[in-house]
Design an enzyme around this catalytic site. Structure first.
Site, PDB file in Angstrom:
ATOM      1  N   LYS A 169      -6.705  -9.368   6.642  1.00 52.35           N
ATOM      2  CA  LYS A 169      -7.172 -10.714   6.281  1.00 52.35           C
ATOM      3  C   LYS A 169      -5.991 -11.559   5.820  1.00 52.35           C
ATOM      4  O   LYS A 169      -4.955 -11.023   5.375  1.00 52.35           O
ATOM      5  CB  LYS A 169      -8.243 -10.663   5.193  1.00 52.35           C
ATOM      6  CG  LYS A 169      -7.820 -10.044   3.852  1.00 52.35           C
ATOM      7  CD  LYS A 169      -7.075 -10.965   2.904  1.00 52.35           C
ATOM      8  CE  LYS A 169      -6.659 -10.272   1.608  1.00 52.35           C
ATOM      9  NZ  LYS A 169      -5.572 -10.904   0.889  1.00 52.35           N
ATOM     10  N   PRO A 218       0.987  -3.929   7.671  1.00 55.07           N
ATOM     11  CA  PRO A 218       1.963  -3.619   6.623  1.00 55.07           C
ATOM     12  C   PRO A 218       1.260  -3.298   5.292  1.00 55.07           C
ATOM     13  O   PRO A 218       0.280  -3.953   4.941  1.00 55.07           O
ATOM     14  CB  PRO A 218       2.787  -4.904   6.512  1.00 55.07           C
ATOM     15  CG  PRO A 218       2.600  -5.597   7.808  1.00 55.07           C
ATOM     16  CD  PRO A 218       1.227  -5.236   8.300  1.00 55.07           C
ATOM     17  N   ALA A 261       1.036  -5.640   1.155  1.00 50.35           N
ATOM     18  CA  ALA A 261       1.596  -6.907   1.613  1.00 50.35           C
ATOM     19  C   ALA A 261       0.692  -8.095   1.330  1.00 50.35           C
ATOM     20  O   ALA A 261       1.037  -9.227   1.615  1.00 50.35           O
ATOM     21  CB  ALA A 261       1.879  -6.823   3.116  1.00 50.35           C
ATOM     22  N   GLY A 262      -0.514  -7.840   0.784  1.00 50.42           N
ATOM     23  CA  GLY A 262      -1.461  -8.941   0.560  1.00 50.42           C
ATOM     24  C   GLY A 262      -2.358  -9.169   1.751  1.00 50.42           C
ATOM     25  O   GLY A 262      -3.002 -10.210   1.876  1.00 50.42           O
ATOM     26  N   ALA A 272      -4.748  -6.819   2.685  1.00 42.95           N
ATOM     27  CA  ALA A 272      -5.937  -5.970   2.472  1.00 42.95           C
ATOM     28  C   ALA A 272      -5.980  -4.754   3.390  1.00 42.95           C
ATOM     29  O   ALA A 272      -7.056  -4.324   3.811  1.00 42.95           O
ATOM     30  CB  ALA A 272      -7.220  -6.797   2.607  1.00 42.95           C
ATOM     31  N   GLY A 273      -4.813  -4.197   3.674  1.00 41.00           N
ATOM     32  CA  GLY A 273      -4.730  -3.050   4.583  1.00 41.00           C
ATOM     33  C   GLY A 273      -5.597  -1.869   4.163  1.00 41.00           C
ATOM     34  O   GLY A 273      -6.345  -1.317   4.975  1.00 41.00           O
ATOM     35  N   GLY A 274      -5.521  -1.479   2.901  1.00 42.35           N
ATOM     36  CA  GLY A 274      -6.306  -0.340   2.425  1.00 42.35           C
ATOM     37  C   GLY A 274      -7.792  -0.676   2.389  1.00 42.35           C
ATOM     38  O   GLY A 274      -8.631   0.138   2.800  1.00 42.35           O
ATOM     39  N   ASP A 333     -11.753  -6.296  -2.517  1.00 40.30           N
ATOM     40  CA  ASP A 333     -11.704  -6.910  -1.178  1.00 40.30           C
ATOM     41  C   ASP A 333     -12.541  -6.151  -0.147  1.00 40.30           C
ATOM     42  O   ASP A 333     -12.703  -6.617   0.974  1.00 40.30           O
ATOM     43  CB  ASP A 333     -10.256  -6.930  -0.657  1.00 40.30           C
ATOM     44  CG  ASP A 333      -9.412  -8.008  -1.312  1.00 40.30           C
ATOM     45  OD1 ASP A 333      -9.987  -8.919  -1.947  1.00 40.30           O
ATOM     46  OD2 ASP A 333      -8.175  -7.948  -1.179  1.00 40.30           O
TER      47      ASP A 333
HETATM   48  P1  ATP Z   1      -4.897  -6.502  -1.109  1.00 39.70           P
HETATM   49  O1  ATP Z   1      -4.566  -7.645  -0.218  1.00 39.70           O
HETATM   50  O2  ATP Z   1      -6.349  -6.040  -1.015  1.00 39.70           O
HETATM   51  O3  ATP Z   1      -4.421  -6.665  -2.530  1.00 39.70           O
HETATM   52  P2  ATP Z   1      -2.646  -5.098  -0.073  1.00 39.70           P
HETATM   53  O4  ATP Z   1      -2.590  -5.488   1.366  1.00 39.70           O
HETATM   54  O5  ATP Z   1      -1.744  -5.861  -0.983  1.00 39.70           O
HETATM   55  O6  ATP Z   1      -4.148  -5.209  -0.570  1.00 39.70           O
HETATM   56  P3  ATP Z   1      -2.706  -2.337   0.622  1.00 39.70           P
HETATM   57  O7  ATP Z   1      -1.984  -2.327   1.927  1.00 39.70           O
HETATM   58  O8  ATP Z   1      -4.177  -2.193   0.648  1.00 39.70           O
HETATM   59  O9  ATP Z   1      -2.291  -3.609  -0.235  1.00 39.70           O
HETATM   60  O10 ATP Z   1      -2.032  -1.187  -0.290  1.00 39.70           O
HETATM   61  C1  ATP Z   1      -2.171  -1.180  -1.688  1.00 39.70           C
HETATM   62  C2  ATP Z   1      -2.044   0.238  -2.218  1.00 39.70           C
HETATM   63  O11 ATP Z   1      -3.137   1.005  -1.745  1.00 39.70           O
HETATM   64  C3  ATP Z   1      -0.770   0.966  -1.788  1.00 39.70           C
HETATM   65  O12 ATP Z   1      -0.146   1.442  -2.939  1.00 39.70           O
HETATM   66  C4  ATP Z   1      -1.239   2.126  -0.945  1.00 39.70           C
HETATM   67  O13 ATP Z   1      -0.534   3.317  -1.199  1.00 39.70           O
HETATM   68  C5  ATP Z   1      -2.696   2.304  -1.342  1.00 39.70           C
HETATM   69  N1  ATP Z   1      -3.559   2.730  -0.210  1.00 39.70           N
HETATM   70  C6  ATP Z   1      -4.549   3.620  -0.264  1.00 39.70           C
HETATM   71  N2  ATP Z   1      -5.136   3.767   0.924  1.00 39.70           N
HETATM   72  C7  ATP Z   1      -4.506   2.949   1.782  1.00 39.70           C
HETATM   73  C8  ATP Z   1      -4.661   2.662   3.165  1.00 39.70           C
HETATM   74  N3  ATP Z   1      -5.604   3.260   3.923  1.00 39.70           N
HETATM   75  N4  ATP Z   1      -3.845   1.741   3.722  1.00 39.70           N
HETATM   76  C9  ATP Z   1      -2.927   1.103   2.962  1.00 39.70           C
HETATM   77  N5  ATP Z   1      -2.722   1.351   1.657  1.00 39.70           N
HETATM   78  C10 ATP Z   1      -3.499   2.256   1.056  1.00 39.70           C
END
Ligand code: ATP
Length: 293
Positions: free
Chosen positions: A11, A98, A101-102, A104-106, A140
């Site tokens: 997202k 990535p 990164a913001g 919402a990958g996880g 998220d």
């Molecule tokens: P958001 O935008 O929701 O704040 P983000 O994009 O900043 O999320 P993510 O990529 O979701 O961050 O990763 C945040 C943390 O979640 C990392 O420290 C990672 O180790 C952990 N994590 C657990 N499961 C996953 C996954 N399936 N993919 C990515 N990161 C994961």
């Protein structure tokens, strides 16, 4: 054995503001989110077992945990325990989004696991119940379960669907910088204190412009807004320089996504977006072409 495959879309935030710090430690946010074509791929394989068991295999990222620390595993375990199902679930995750990164990958992986398992089990859970499970997994995750264009409030779990009319040509780029989401919120707390004082950053005008764009399907010229951006740019010089480069390369709009440090740029067409992506890659920056989905 039943296998189900799902795309897990990243997202971006077209608008992101923080309204208040709550007593429970979370923050009330106000954000307009859009899913983009940059995605992971999740395949769940389910077979009968004497007891619940979840395994995860990740392709494309050797650093992420494959145990209960991974949100994809947590989602599968929560789903199985909710159904009291004695099944063995194997998750195959192709990781392209990535990390940290913001984008919402996880969260999107967790949401895709919930969708895939619900399909594999013959849809035993309603959307409402899936959303309740999603909000246990993270702020998220409920939005990622639904996807599309939405206004999200509360800590992100109060979701108001918006028209899916905007079609944007995007470049999403990430410098090699790390942002911890809790640290990003702590920085905002120190800048804004209780978030109640008069704001002079024009956030409300930006919000109205984004809503008008989303309603009409035509992006206004007005700039986008993310309250985290200036705070994160204080230390993430790479992110700020990507934003400058995206404008130099012809982006009409550019913004940091979530608490960063990824930056997206919006271009008039696919060709100019792809050309900008190629230029960023040439200068050693991880950059992806994407469209809103
Ligand atoms: P958001 O935008 O929701 O704040 P983000 O994009 O900043 O999320 P993510 O990529 O979701 O961050 O990763 C945040 C943390 O979640 C990392 O420290 C990672 O180790 C952990 N994590 C657990 N499961 C996953 C996954 N399936 N993919 C990515 N990161 C994961």
């Amino acid at each position: 054995m039943i296998a189900v495959k799902e795309h897990a879309y990243a997202k971006i935030n077209l608008y992101l503001d923080v309204l208040a710090k709550r007593d429970d430690g979370f923050h009330d946010i106000k954000t307009v989110m859009h899913t983009v074509s940059l995605s992971d791929e999740i395949t769940v394989s389910v077979k009968p077992s004497a007891r619940p068991r979840v395994t995860l295999e990740i392709i494309g990222n050797g650093k992420l945990p494959t145990d209960g620390r991974n949100l994809a595993v947590q989602a599968a375990e929560l789903f199985l325990s909710t159904l009291l199902a004695n099944s063995e679930v194997h998750i195959r995750l192709i990781k392209r989004i990535p990390v940290s990164a913001g984008l919402a990958g996880g969260s999107t992986d967790a949401a895709a696991v919930l969708r895939a398992l619900n399909k594999a089990f013959g849809r035993p859970l309603t959307e409402k119940r899936l959303l309740a499970l999603a909000s246990e997994l993270g702020s998220d995750v409920p939005y990622c379960l639904l996807g599309g264009t939405a206004l999200c409030l509360g800590r992100g779990e109060i979701i108001e669907r918006l028209p899916d009319k905007l079609h944007l040509y995007l470049v999403v780029a990430v410098a090699d910088e790390h942002v911890s989401t809790p640290a990003a919120y702590a920085e905002l707390d120190s800048i804004y204190s209780d978030f109640k004082s008069d704001r002079t950053d024009g956030a409300e005008e930006c919000f109205n412009a984004v809503l008008a764009s989303v309603e009409s399907g035509i992006l206004t010229e007005h700039k986008l807004f993310n309250i985290f951006e200036n705070a994160i740019f204080k230390t993430c010089f790479g992110a700020e320089s990507i934003k400058t480069k995206l404008f130099e390369l012809g982006a009409t709009h550019s913004l940091m996504s979530g608490s960063g440090p990824s930056i997206f740029g919006i271009f008039d067409n696919q060709k100019s977006a792809e050309a900008a992506r190629d230029e960023l890659i040439k200068s050693g920056i991880r950059a992806y072409y994407a469209e809103t989905v």
